[in-house]
Design an enzyme around this catalytic site. Structure first.
Site, PDB file in Angstrom:
ATOM      1  N   THR A  47       0.562  -1.048  -0.129  1.00 58.84           N
ATOM      2  CA  THR A  47      -0.072  -0.016  -0.324  1.00 58.84           C
ATOM      3  C   THR A  47       0.699   1.150   0.016  1.00 58.84           C
ATOM      4  OG1 THR A  47      -1.206  -1.201   1.223  1.00 58.84           O
ATOM      5  CG2 THR A  47      -1.826   1.047   1.221  1.00 58.84           C
ATOM      6  N   THR A 107       1.913  -3.671   4.743  1.00 62.39           N
ATOM      7  CA  THR A 107       2.336  -4.775   5.912  1.00 62.39           C
ATOM      8  C   THR A 107       1.995  -5.907   6.133  1.00 62.39           C
ATOM      9  OG1 THR A 107       0.234  -4.245   6.093  1.00 62.39           O
ATOM     10  CG2 THR A 107       1.570  -2.255   6.640  1.00 62.39           C
ATOM     11  N   ASP A 108       0.928  -7.264   5.820  1.00 65.69           N
ATOM     12  CA  ASP A 108       1.091  -7.890   6.163  1.00 65.69           C
ATOM     13  C   ASP A 108       2.208  -9.523   6.557  1.00 65.69           C
ATOM     14  OD1 ASP A 108      -1.463  -7.550   4.958  1.00 65.69           O
ATOM     15  OD2 ASP A 108      -1.622  -9.069   3.431  1.00 65.69           O
ATOM     16  N   LYS A 153       2.360  -7.562  13.464  1.00 63.61           N
ATOM     17  CA  LYS A 153       0.895  -7.365  12.578  1.00 63.61           C
ATOM     18  C   LYS A 153      -0.258  -7.950  13.874  1.00 63.61           C
ATOM     19  CE  LYS A 153      -1.266  -5.877   9.105  1.00 63.61           C
ATOM     20  NZ  LYS A 153      -2.231  -5.849   7.707  1.00 63.61           N
TER      21      LYS A 153
HETATM   22  N1  ASP Z   1      -1.730  -6.715   1.550  1.00 56.47           N
HETATM   23  C1  ASP Z   1      -0.684  -5.436   1.774  1.00 56.47           C
HETATM   24  C2  ASP Z   1       0.616  -6.308   1.865  1.00 56.47           C
HETATM   25  O1  ASP Z   1       0.556  -6.146   2.626  1.00 56.47           O
HETATM   26  C3  ASP Z   1      -1.255  -4.848   2.214  1.00 56.47           C
HETATM   27  C4  ASP Z   1      -0.312  -3.569   2.756  1.00 56.47           C
HETATM   28  O2  ASP Z   1       0.392  -3.338   1.919  1.00 56.47           O
HETATM   29  O3  ASP Z   1      -0.061  -3.097   4.230  1.00 56.47           O
HETATM   30  O4  ASP Z   1       1.056  -6.100   1.047  1.00 56.47           O
END
Ligand code: ASP
Length: 443
Positions: free
Chosen positions: A94, A171-172, A250
């Site tokens: 993101t 973040t995942d 997380k």
């Molecule tokens: N699914 C995405 C990722 O981890 C969520 C994000 O970017 O926070 O790449």
């Protein structure tokens, strides 16, 4: 009606503010370019985009026009003498996207000029260089990607000698990558901070800019070295925290303060308004003369992380044994247990037999799905039986860090060395038994 017919009939076009009527509902927003001729897409005030099937539309009213939406004009980058150099290496997620307020179009925000245009504050903190090393969701990361990031960091340090590096990341799985880099980059003598964002930049509540600014402020002024994460500390826009690369997780699917330090206090806190940095941890690793980066980048592919649960079948465990996995982390229950049979459930005894076979060939490590607290396999007979079967305690490591550490140890050391090193603290991944401060931060 198709979308093109709707446009013609009601004289509306992309970027108009419109009200769309269906039989039972009304929607107001800005008309966006649509993927196909059967859907009308609008961006609503909430920031969300919705698609309405064109056949359901009975009427469209034009409320007004917005400026033709183009990508913002980019600002010129000015290099200021005396400011430190910070390199931003982007992997995707993101944080690497900019969604225009009105069109909803996603464009990479990470190209140098666009990033600076979006977050001009960065230019006041440091001279910034950016590079896109991948464009992926972090759930797609593999060990190969970790190697690639580690190599890019090494290259950046050698070629440009930055004061520190920011890794833009989804973040995942940011905590897995942070753990992998912590082990792979031995004697890292600069701060390398992973930064993600939970909300995309088209939402008023986006955390992307604040997380990046805090990370840059921290890098510019700290003597911390090693891998850290920088994210929101709370759901307000007050502070960011720097968390350890091996002790974070997380813990929330959508909140901006999703990342928490597990069994450890965070390294530092940065106030967004005053930019004050407060160190919460005293004994973090610091810059040292003569410390030179060594890249130990091998990771054993045949490493598994198995979540234990009631009713787990012996067949599941057998699979890993038969497939000759070299390292297995059991994400056990409580203090470090798996079902191995107690009164009334004799069939689970077979699980212990499988574990014994596993430990003859592989390294089997016990972590806990309770996350907070540490493994203690000496309290219950289950734990003792597993210890006797050759299972090794992950102490207070998160299951994810234990998994990455095991893969890294098996990739770079012998099996015997791996068994010795798994329970030793190498990168701050194991907190001293006497250090209870980690638990004080559980809120
Ligand atoms: N699914 C995405 C990722 O981890 C969520 C994000 O970017 O926070 O790449």
């Amino acid at each position: 009606m198709d979308l093109s017919e709707i446009k013609e009939k009601f004289s509306v076009k992309e970027s108009d503010e419109i009200k769309v009527f269906t039989e039972n509902e009304e929607y107001t927003g800005i008309m966006l370019p649509s993927q196909n001729n059967k859907t009308l897409t609008i961006k609503m005030k909430s920031g969300y985009n919705i698609g309405i099937a064109s056949r359901r539309i009975t009427k469209v009213e034009k409320l007004g026009e917005t400026e033709k939406v183009e990508i913002q004009k980019t600002k010129k980058i000015i290099k200021v003498e005396g400011l430190p150099l910070i390199s931003i290496l982007n992997t995707g997620g993101t944080i690497a996207s900019r969604i225009d307020y009105r069109t909803g179009a996603v464009s990479p925000a990470i190209e140098q000029e666009k990033l600076i245009t979006n977050i001009p504050e960065l230019m006041e903190i440091a001279n910034i260089e950016t590079k896109m090393i991948s464009e992926m969701f972090s759930e797609d990361m593999t060990f190969e990607n970790y190697k690639n990031i580690a190599e890019e960091i090494e290259k950046e340090i050698k070629e440009n000698k930055p004061k520190g590096i920011i890794i833009g990341h989804g973040t995942d799985t940011m905590h897995y990558t942070a753990a992998a880099l912590s082990f792979m980059l031995e004697d890292l003598n600069i701060p390398v901070i992973l930064v993600g964002s939970q909300r995309s930049s088209d939402r008023g509540s986006s955390d992307a800019a604040m997380n990046l600014i805090c990370a840059a402020e921290f890098i510019a002024r700290t003597d911390f070295t090693g891998i850290g994460l920088c994210m929101h500390e709370s759901s307000a826009d007050d502070n960011c925290v720097i968390l350890s690369g091996t002790k974070s997780r997380k813990m929330h699917s959508s909140r901006r303060d999703a990342f928490k330090s597990i069994n450890e206090i965070p390294i530092a806190e940065i106030n967004f308004e005053s930019r004050k940095i407060t160190y919460l941890k005293e004994n973090y690793s610091r810059k040292e003369q003569g410390k030179e980066l060594k890249l130990k980048k091998e990771l054993e592919e045949k490493t598994a992380l198995i979540k234990i649960h009631p009713n787990i079948s012996t067949e599941t465990l057998k699979f890993y044994e038969k497939e000759n996995f070299k390292g297995i982390v059991l994400e056990g229950t409580g203090l470090g247990h798996i079902p191995i049979g107690s009164k009334g459930n004799e069939k689970n005894k077979k699980n212990l037999e499988v574990i014994k076979k596993m430990t003859e060939k592989s390294v089997v490590v016990m972590a806990s799905q309770a996350f907070y607290g540490r493994i203690n396999m000496n309290v219950y007979s289950t734990g003792k039986d597993l210890l006797n079967a050759g299972v090794i305690s992950a102490e207070d490591m998160t299951p994810e860090t234990a998994f990455i550490k095991l893969a890294w140890l098996l990739g770079n050391y012998s099996q015997e060395e791996t068994k010795k090193l798994i329970g030793q603290n190498l990168r701050g991944e194991i907190t001293e038994r006497s250090d209870k401060r980690g638990f004080e931060v559980i809120k």
